[in-house]
Motif scaffolding. Structure first.
Motif, PDB file in Angstrom:
ATOM      1  N   ALA A  44       0.836  -1.210   0.000  1.00 27.43           N
ATOM      2  CA  ALA A  44       0.000   0.000   0.000  1.00 27.43           C
ATOM      3  C   ALA A  44       0.867   1.256   0.000  1.00 27.43           C
ATOM      4  O   ALA A  44       0.580   2.217  -0.723  1.00 27.43           O
ATOM      5  CB  ALA A  44      -0.930  -0.013   1.209  1.00 27.43           C
ATOM      6  N   VAL A  48       0.606   3.898  -3.240  1.00 24.93           N
ATOM      7  CA  VAL A  48       0.263   5.305  -3.044  1.00 24.93           C
ATOM      8  C   VAL A  48       1.441   6.196  -3.400  1.00 24.93           C
ATOM      9  O   VAL A  48       1.263   7.266  -4.010  1.00 24.93           O
ATOM     10  CB  VAL A  48      -0.222   5.549  -1.607  1.00 24.93           C
ATOM     11  N   THR A  83       1.285   8.814   1.497  1.00 22.19           N
ATOM     12  CA  THR A  83       2.132   7.621   1.438  1.00 22.19           C
ATOM     13  C   THR A  83       2.299   7.011   2.818  1.00 22.19           C
ATOM     14  O   THR A  83       2.182   5.791   2.984  1.00 22.19           O
ATOM     15  CB  THR A  83       3.511   7.981   0.851  1.00 22.19           C
ATOM     16  N   ALA A  86      -0.908   5.292   4.181  1.00 24.50           N
ATOM     17  CA  ALA A  86      -1.428   4.136   3.440  1.00 24.50           C
ATOM     18  C   ALA A  86      -1.120   2.804   4.097  1.00 24.50           C
ATOM     19  O   ALA A  86      -1.851   1.830   3.905  1.00 24.50           O
ATOM     20  CB  ALA A  86      -0.859   4.140   2.019  1.00 24.50           C
ATOM     21  N   GLY A  90      -4.032   0.321   4.366  1.00 22.08           N
ATOM     22  CA  GLY A  90      -4.015  -0.426   3.113  1.00 22.08           C
ATOM     23  C   GLY A  90      -4.601  -1.825   3.195  1.00 22.08           C
ATOM     24  O   GLY A  90      -5.461  -2.189   2.381  1.00 22.08           O
TER      25      GLY A  90
END
Length: 224
Positions: A44, A48, A83, A86, A90
């Motif tokens: 994830a 991202v 980021t 995430a 995620g």
């Protein structure tokens, strides 16, 4: 990949949830299956990071179930915040997407989507343990896709979906415990606190709210 399969019976859906709960709740099983959560977590981060225009420099997965995703770009700003955020959200959001595919009858498509995501992750892995983890996970998913009948694929997909939905909140609770013991000074929550000046416990609460919300919605889709 777009073929549909019949819905699982309520008994099989609850059975798949019980299996996933065992994989998450059993200490012995969790020591192994926690690696899958790390794969989703770091994947994830990577997805991202790429989506917001950062350049991925590699992903590492470690035998203690920790991981590291390195990307190049602006050290601050919304892209870096997204980021960092995430990772702990995620797995739950992957689980929610899996629930949507499964309830639409696309169990085969779900398994191929998982394989595609694992293949994208594989090319970014930069250590041997990470390579082994992704290859083993991908091999299991491929075996289910290639050899199981449609009903078996749907059941496997249900277990995987429930696992992601249930495992995500546990990972956040582990983060909370590690922070209380001062064992995670550079966690995602602490990095977000430095980026946004919002306290790290607030970010931990955000992670948990997203994950519990995804679990509730995904469960509603699966059992309705």
């Amino acid at each position: 990949m777009s073929a549909t399969v019949p819905d699982l019976s309520p008994g099989l859906l609850w059975g798949s949830a019980a299996v996933a709960a065992l994989l998450v709740g059993s200490p012995a099983a969790w020591r192994l299956t926690r690696n899958v959560v790390t794969i989703a977590h770091e994947g994830a981060h990577g997805l991202v990071a790429a989506a917001v225009g950062r350049r991925l420099a590699g992903i590492r997965l470690h035998s203690d179930t920790s991981g590291l995703t390195v990307s190049a770009g602006r050290p601050t700003g919304i892209g870096m915040v997204l980021t960092c955020a995430a990772g702990y959200t995620g797995p739950a959001l992957f689980g929610l997407g899996a629930a949507a595919l499964l309830t639409a009858g696309h169990a085969v498509g779900l398994l191929w989507a998982l394989l595609a995501l694992l293949a994208l992750l594989l090319v970014q892995i930069r250590n041997w343990y990470g390579l082994w983890s992704v290859l083993v996970t991908g091999g299991i998913v491929f075996a289910a896709t290639w050899w199981l009948p449609p009903a078996g694929q749907a059941l496997f997909g249900a277990v995987a979906t429930w696992f992601l939905l249930l495992a995500a909140p546990r990972a956040v609770l582990e983060l909370h415990g590690a922070r209380r013991r001062r064992a995670a000074p550079d966690s995602d929550a602490d990095q977000l606190a430095r980026l946004t000046r919002l306290p790290a416990p607030l970010w931990v609460g955000f992670f948990l709210a997203v994950d519990v919300g995804a679990l509730a919605l995904g469960a509603r889709w699966l059992i309705s």
